[in-house]
Design an enzyme around this catalytic site. Sequence first.
Site, PDB file in Angstrom:
ATOM      1  N   LEU A  73       0.791  -1.234   0.000  1.00 14.10           N
ATOM      2  CA  LEU A  73       0.000   0.000   0.000  1.00 14.10           C
ATOM      3  C   LEU A  73       0.830   1.296   0.000  1.00 14.10           C
ATOM      4  CD1 LEU A  73      -2.866  -0.932   2.541  1.00 14.10           C
ATOM      5  CD2 LEU A  73      -3.062  -0.800   0.044  1.00 14.10           C
ATOM      6  N   ASN A 125     -11.083  -0.138   0.393  1.00 19.92           N
ATOM      7  CA  ASN A 125     -10.188  -1.285   0.241  1.00 19.92           C
ATOM      8  C   ASN A 125     -10.139  -1.998   1.579  1.00 19.92           C
ATOM      9  OD1 ASN A 125      -8.151  -3.123  -0.036  1.00 19.92           O
ATOM     10  ND2 ASN A 125      -6.627  -1.677  -0.810  1.00 19.92           N
ATOM     11  N   CYS A 128      -6.893  -5.819   0.981  1.00 18.25           N
ATOM     12  CA  CYS A 128      -5.485  -5.978   0.632  1.00 18.25           C
ATOM     13  C   CYS A 128      -4.946  -7.194   1.376  1.00 18.25           C
ATOM     14  CB  CYS A 128      -4.680  -4.733   0.993  1.00 18.25           C
ATOM     15  SG  CYS A 128      -2.945  -4.920   0.563  1.00 18.25           S
ATOM     16  N   ILE A 189     -13.069  -9.468  -7.369  1.00 19.17           N
ATOM     17  CA  ILE A 189     -12.326  -9.726  -6.140  1.00 19.17           C
ATOM     18  C   ILE A 189     -11.012  -8.942  -6.137  1.00 19.17           C
ATOM     19  CG2 ILE A 189     -13.227 -12.038  -5.736  1.00 19.17           C
ATOM     20  CD1 ILE A 189     -10.753 -13.200  -7.165  1.00 19.17           C
ATOM     21  N   GLY A 263      -6.754  -4.777 -14.242  1.00 21.73           N
ATOM     22  CA  GLY A 263      -5.471  -4.456 -13.608  1.00 21.73           C
ATOM     23  C   GLY A 263      -4.316  -5.092 -14.348  1.00 21.73           C
ATOM     24  N   SER A 264      -4.106  -6.382 -14.105  1.00 23.17           N
ATOM     25  CA  SER A 264      -2.949  -7.073 -14.684  1.00 23.17           C
ATOM     26  C   SER A 264      -2.935  -7.047 -16.210  1.00 23.17           C
ATOM     27  CB  SER A 264      -2.913  -8.524 -14.210  1.00 23.17           C
ATOM     28  OG  SER A 264      -2.851  -8.561 -12.806  1.00 23.17           O
TER      29      SER A 264
END
Lengths: 302, 259
Positions: A73, A125, A128, A189, A263-264
Amino acid sequence: MNKLITKIGNLQFENPTILASGIMGEDAGSMNRIIASGAGGIVTKSIGIIPRTGYPNPTFVELEHGLLNAMGLPNPGIDAFSEELQQLTKTKTPIIGSIYGANSEEFINLAQKMESYKVDAIELNVSCPHAKRFGLEVGSDPVLLQEITNAVKQSVHIPVFVKLSPNVTSIADIASAAEKGGADAIVAINTVKAMKINIELQRPILANKIGGYSGKAIKPIGVRCVYEIAERVQIPIIGAGGITDGKDVIEYIMAGATAVQIGSAVYYRDIDVFKKICNECTTWLHEHNVKKLSELVGVAHT
Amino acid sequence: MNQPRITEICSIKKEAENIFSIAFDDPRDIKPGQFYMIWIPGVDEIPMSVSSITDTTKMITFRILGDATKALASLHTYDKIGIRGPYGNGFTIAGKSLLFVGGGTGVAMLAPAVEEALRKKIKTTVIIGTKTESEIFFDQRLHQQGAHVLITTDDGSRGIKGFASDLAKDILEKEQFDGVLTCGPEIMMKKLLTVCDHLNFQASLERYMKCAVGICGQCCIGEGMRVCVEGPVFDKQSLKKFFDFGIYTRDASGKKIKF
């Protein structure tokens, strides 16, 4: 006609592809570039009360079917973040401010500041997988999660999304708690707890040892979670986890998602991945004679 | 796959005061200006540009600044490190006459580019600028390969007293060059950019890096340009657009740090 327009509550997205938190969302320049590359919305990096450097490197490693990270983070803190949001080019693209905290007071403080910076929604969030005291410790306790969601909801006027972790016994129970707390949408997720050991050095690669696994490998987990949540809650679900092409979006939508986070795939297909995925979705809808994406939400629940 | 490959250190050498080079086995191709992520197990993983290239081994050269470089400098032959990469874009080396300007340890990553220019029979001038004489390195190496090497030191202990960018400005007024390639303190490179408006100009930037593959966003400059992917070498057109070039960098938290 734009077949991809997506609504979550009163928020309108030109397309369902939203940049996931933690990817290029820390500075105005990056966010401007992502907007220009066609994302339907943007979630900022998760921001806390005070600056946080995150973990030492290595914080990232590519694995066989996905990516593993333990950034810890990192963020400049909520006060410094106001400047970044001020420098965002004015667009219709919704900006969602992601925040993390250790208790209700911190979440309220962060949410109010984010709202004053003119974001369009808040994302909590609480998932994490690798930050002690923050994240999953909040998001795996339904009572605490309901309390925090409710506290944030009471303190701001913009929609509140809750991003959940698959690293729990029953994600549907947790989603239900967020809904009871007043969440406007569920995001599911976050990454899956995982690890990589370098066998030559006989030690974990990540400095934090354990990290969060993302990318193609976790897509079936994400689809399952969205499906289970959709059976339990009435509020919209934003699907995330391994979405790399248009068909992945369609699958998540059929499981019950209204929009998705990417994201990825920025790694696998570069920054213009949003445009590419939207084109693929449109083509699929055309080929299957579907007028608009929203018609497919939850169709796999028979 | 972007994960560390474990390699053995072939040699470690002191180049100058606080400055060391480490060579390791790596048969992969790498362009001058590209970089590795160097994993020092148990300590850190940091970006390092290549400072010497052979078919079988590669070298990195660094100044001891923090824990990671201190740990690197204390390694021995046959110790193991992890390397990822090569990453980034590297220099474009073309023209008849090139000027290289290395400030501080900047000459380390310029050296393979200088050597490529010389192999291409390009007339090559190199300015090495340091604070003081004891910090000068690679001057002999580049001179022996055929480059015209000029030295500046802030204190005048060797070469011309003054800044590398000032000497570069003087030379650019007198001599014809097709391009300037630079690496060093960002303020120095920004000063150079202002006198290179008519030339091909390439500068190698340094930013705090984490993923090195373009997703974490930690190293971004300007409108989301990733130093790890679109850089670390940027041309004049890009540099001019970067509102933060020579103004600020960011620490590990993303907080702005003014130069």
